[in-house]
Design a protein around this motif. Structure first.
Motif, PDB file in Angstrom:
ATOM      1  N   ARG A   1     -13.473   5.174  -3.028  1.00 37.20           N
ATOM      2  CA  ARG A   1     -13.263   5.385  -1.594  1.00 37.20           C
ATOM      3  C   ARG A   1     -13.780   4.198  -0.790  1.00 37.20           C
ATOM      4  O   ARG A   1     -14.659   3.461  -1.219  1.00 37.20           O
ATOM      5  N   GLY A   2     -13.248   4.062   0.417  1.00 36.85           N
ATOM      6  CA  GLY A   2     -13.707   3.004   1.305  1.00 36.85           C
ATOM      7  C   GLY A   2     -15.000   3.307   2.022  1.00 36.85           C
ATOM      8  O   GLY A   2     -15.691   2.399   2.473  1.00 36.85           O
ATOM      9  N   ASN A   3     -15.346   4.615   2.141  1.00 35.76           N
ATOM     10  CA  ASN A   3     -16.575   5.037   2.827  1.00 35.76           C
ATOM     11  C   ASN A   3     -16.662   4.457   4.238  1.00 35.76           C
ATOM     12  O   ASN A   3     -17.633   3.792   4.607  1.00 35.76           O
ATOM     13  N   HIS A   4     -15.640   4.706   5.036  1.00 33.81           N
ATOM     14  CA  HIS A   4     -15.604   4.199   6.401  1.00 33.81           C
ATOM     15  C   HIS A   4     -16.541   5.004   7.315  1.00 33.81           C
ATOM     16  O   HIS A   4     -16.704   6.215   7.133  1.00 33.81           O
TER      17      HIS A   4
ATOM     18  N   THR B   1     -13.925  -4.162   7.905  1.00 36.96           N
ATOM     19  CA  THR B   1     -13.569  -2.900   7.266  1.00 36.96           C
ATOM     20  C   THR B   1     -14.226  -1.689   7.924  1.00 36.96           C
ATOM     21  O   THR B   1     -14.129  -0.584   7.397  1.00 36.96           O
TER      22      THR B   1
ATOM     23  N   ASP C   1       0.825  -1.206   0.000  1.00 40.33           N
ATOM     24  CA  ASP C   1       0.000   0.000   0.000  1.00 40.33           C
ATOM     25  C   ASP C   1       0.862   1.261   0.000  1.00 40.33           C
ATOM     26  O   ASP C   1       2.086   1.191   0.132  1.00 40.33           O
TER      27      ASP C   1
ATOM     28  N   TRP D   1      -5.010   1.849  -0.875  1.00 43.12           N
ATOM     29  CA  TRP D   1      -5.065   0.434  -0.518  1.00 43.12           C
ATOM     30  C   TRP D   1      -5.110  -0.380  -1.805  1.00 43.12           C
ATOM     31  O   TRP D   1      -6.105  -0.410  -2.495  1.00 43.12           O
TER      32      TRP D   1
ATOM     33  N   GLU E   1      -9.955   7.230   6.217  1.00 38.21           N
ATOM     34  CA  GLU E   1     -10.509   6.855   4.921  1.00 38.21           C
ATOM     35  C   GLU E   1      -9.386   6.335   4.027  1.00 38.21           C
ATOM     36  O   GLU E   1      -8.217   6.692   4.204  1.00 38.21           O
ATOM     37  N   VAL E   2      -9.735   5.463   3.092  1.00 35.36           N
ATOM     38  CA  VAL E   2      -8.767   4.912   2.153  1.00 35.36           C
ATOM     39  C   VAL E   2      -9.294   5.084   0.735  1.00 35.36           C
ATOM     40  O   VAL E   2     -10.500   5.245   0.517  1.00 35.36           O
TER      41      VAL E   2
ATOM     42  N   PHE F   1      -9.198   2.831  -2.590  1.00 40.17           N
ATOM     43  CA  PHE F   1      -8.816   1.571  -3.212  1.00 40.17           C
ATOM     44  C   PHE F   1      -8.177   1.873  -4.566  1.00 40.17           C
ATOM     45  O   PHE F   1      -8.693   2.685  -5.342  1.00 40.17           O
TER      46      PHE F   1
ATOM     47  N   SER G   1      -9.998  -0.047   8.827  1.00 37.99           N
ATOM     48  CA  SER G   1      -9.106  -0.794   7.949  1.00 37.99           C
ATOM     49  C   SER G   1      -7.730  -0.947   8.598  1.00 37.99           C
ATOM     50  O   SER G   1      -7.079   0.047   8.933  1.00 37.99           O
TER      51      SER G   1
ATOM     52  N   GLN H   1      -5.398  -3.233  -4.464  1.00 40.64           N
ATOM     53  CA  GLN H   1      -6.144  -4.466  -4.680  1.00 40.64           C
ATOM     54  C   GLN H   1      -5.521  -5.221  -5.849  1.00 40.64           C
ATOM     55  O   GLN H   1      -5.470  -4.707  -6.964  1.00 40.64           O
TER      56      GLN H   1
END
Length: 322
Positions: A135-138, A155, A96, A207, A122-123, A125, A158, A209
């Motif tokens: 976005r990860g939408n945490h 998640t 990452d 992050w 927030e991350v 991807f 994260s 993938q």
């Protein structure tokens, strides 16, 4: 004079990660926050990982590398943390990319919020080439994050972008080495029982993938282990508290009734004309007029030619009147 201990210990475990490793390490070395050590455990790599780590260790005195046989990620995480010294621990993965402000923003928040024991962010991807995917939408807020953890959503925070307090980590006994996957879900559940957990809204990690990611190669093990982890959480806190935390006061179960919320509901259901009607009502009467205007413009772009013309007419009419 004794050397001052670092504030943050960045801990990375890696196995056969030569493809992306240098970029990941550089992203930590380029942090604007400088008072950290970087502990990296090479968990039995058989590619060029060990040589890459050796080269970085020779160039930067903040890096400490442990090379040994393969013992698994969870054991490696506990080992890396055990030989580190910072009062705050930041987890980093070898594929990452950390934003340059990651450590500084997390340290500042934890210094200002002493009751918080674990902090994510927030991350974004990205794919194997680093192109953004989304976005990860945490979630934000302890109660909402806690609820999602109890539902088995690892998640909710994260792991590759988490920072936690060493004292809290030691209090709960660290990572459970019985879990080779979903060890982060178990850790965050137990941390959230001894203090507050939170996510920053800032995107502080890219992050990656790709087919070799752990979250892809070990997916079949997750269901069984997550069931075990949630069952253990219920035994610790009891079924009554478990049910109570699934429905926290901060969680809003009300059906949307203000115009813009109804417009979004209609749009999700494919009812464009109804969505336009409610959005127009929000633009005329509601407190969120700019949001309503943005929604109407987007609706015109998304809709049919007749919808677009109607949106154009209504927007021009509104502009002339304002």
């Amino acid at each position: 004079m004794a050397e001052e201990l670092p504030t943050v210990s960045v801990v990375m475990t890696v196995r056969n990660g030569e493809t992306f490793l240098a970029e990941a390490i550089e992203s930590i070395l380029n942090q604007t926050f400088r008072k950290f050590e970087f502990v990296i455990v090479d968990d039995g790599s058989i590619d060029g990982t060990s040589q890459i780590l050796k080269n970085f260790e020779q160039k930067d005195r903040r890096i400490r590398v442990v090379v040994r046989e393969n013992r698994g990620r969870t054991i490696s995480l506990n080992e890396g943390i055990s030989i580190s010294t910072g009062e705050l621990v930041a987890i980093m993965d070898g594929d990452d990319i950390a934003a340059s402000e990651r450590l500084r923003k997390q340290v500042d928040f934890l210094n200002e919020n002493q009751n918080c024991v674990a902090l994510g962010a927030e991350v974004m991807f990205v794919d194997a080439e680093g192109r953004p995917l989304g976005r990860g939408n945490h979630p934000r807020g302890h109660a909402v994050i806690r609820r999602r953890l109890l539902l088995g959503e690892g998640t909710a925070i994260s792991q590759p972008v988490v920072m936690f307090r060493r004292r809290a980590f030691q209090e709960i006994g660290g990572y459970n080495e019985r879990f080779e996957v979903a060890q982060d879900l178990d850790l965050f559940l137990r941390l959230s029982e001894v203090g507050l957990v939170e996510n920053l809204p800032d995107i502080l990690l890219s992050w990656r993938q790709h087919p070799a990611s752990v979250n892809r190669t070990r997916f079949k093990d997750w269901r069984r282990i997550m069931q075990e982890i949630i069952s253990a959480a219920i035994r610790r806190i009891g079924p009554e508290r478990f049910a109570e935390e699934l429905f926290p006061a901060e969680f809003d179960f009300q059906f949307p009734n203000e115009p813009l919320a109804l417009a979004r509901l209609a749009l999700n259901g494919g009812q464009l004309r109804t969505a336009l009607s409610y959005a127009w009502r929000a633009l005329i009467n509601g407190p969120r007029r700019l949001s309503a205007l943005d929604f109407i413009i987007a609706l015109g772009i998304r809709g049919s030619a007749s919808i677009a013309l109607k949106v154009r007419y209504q927007v021009l009419k509104w502009c002339r009147g304002n």
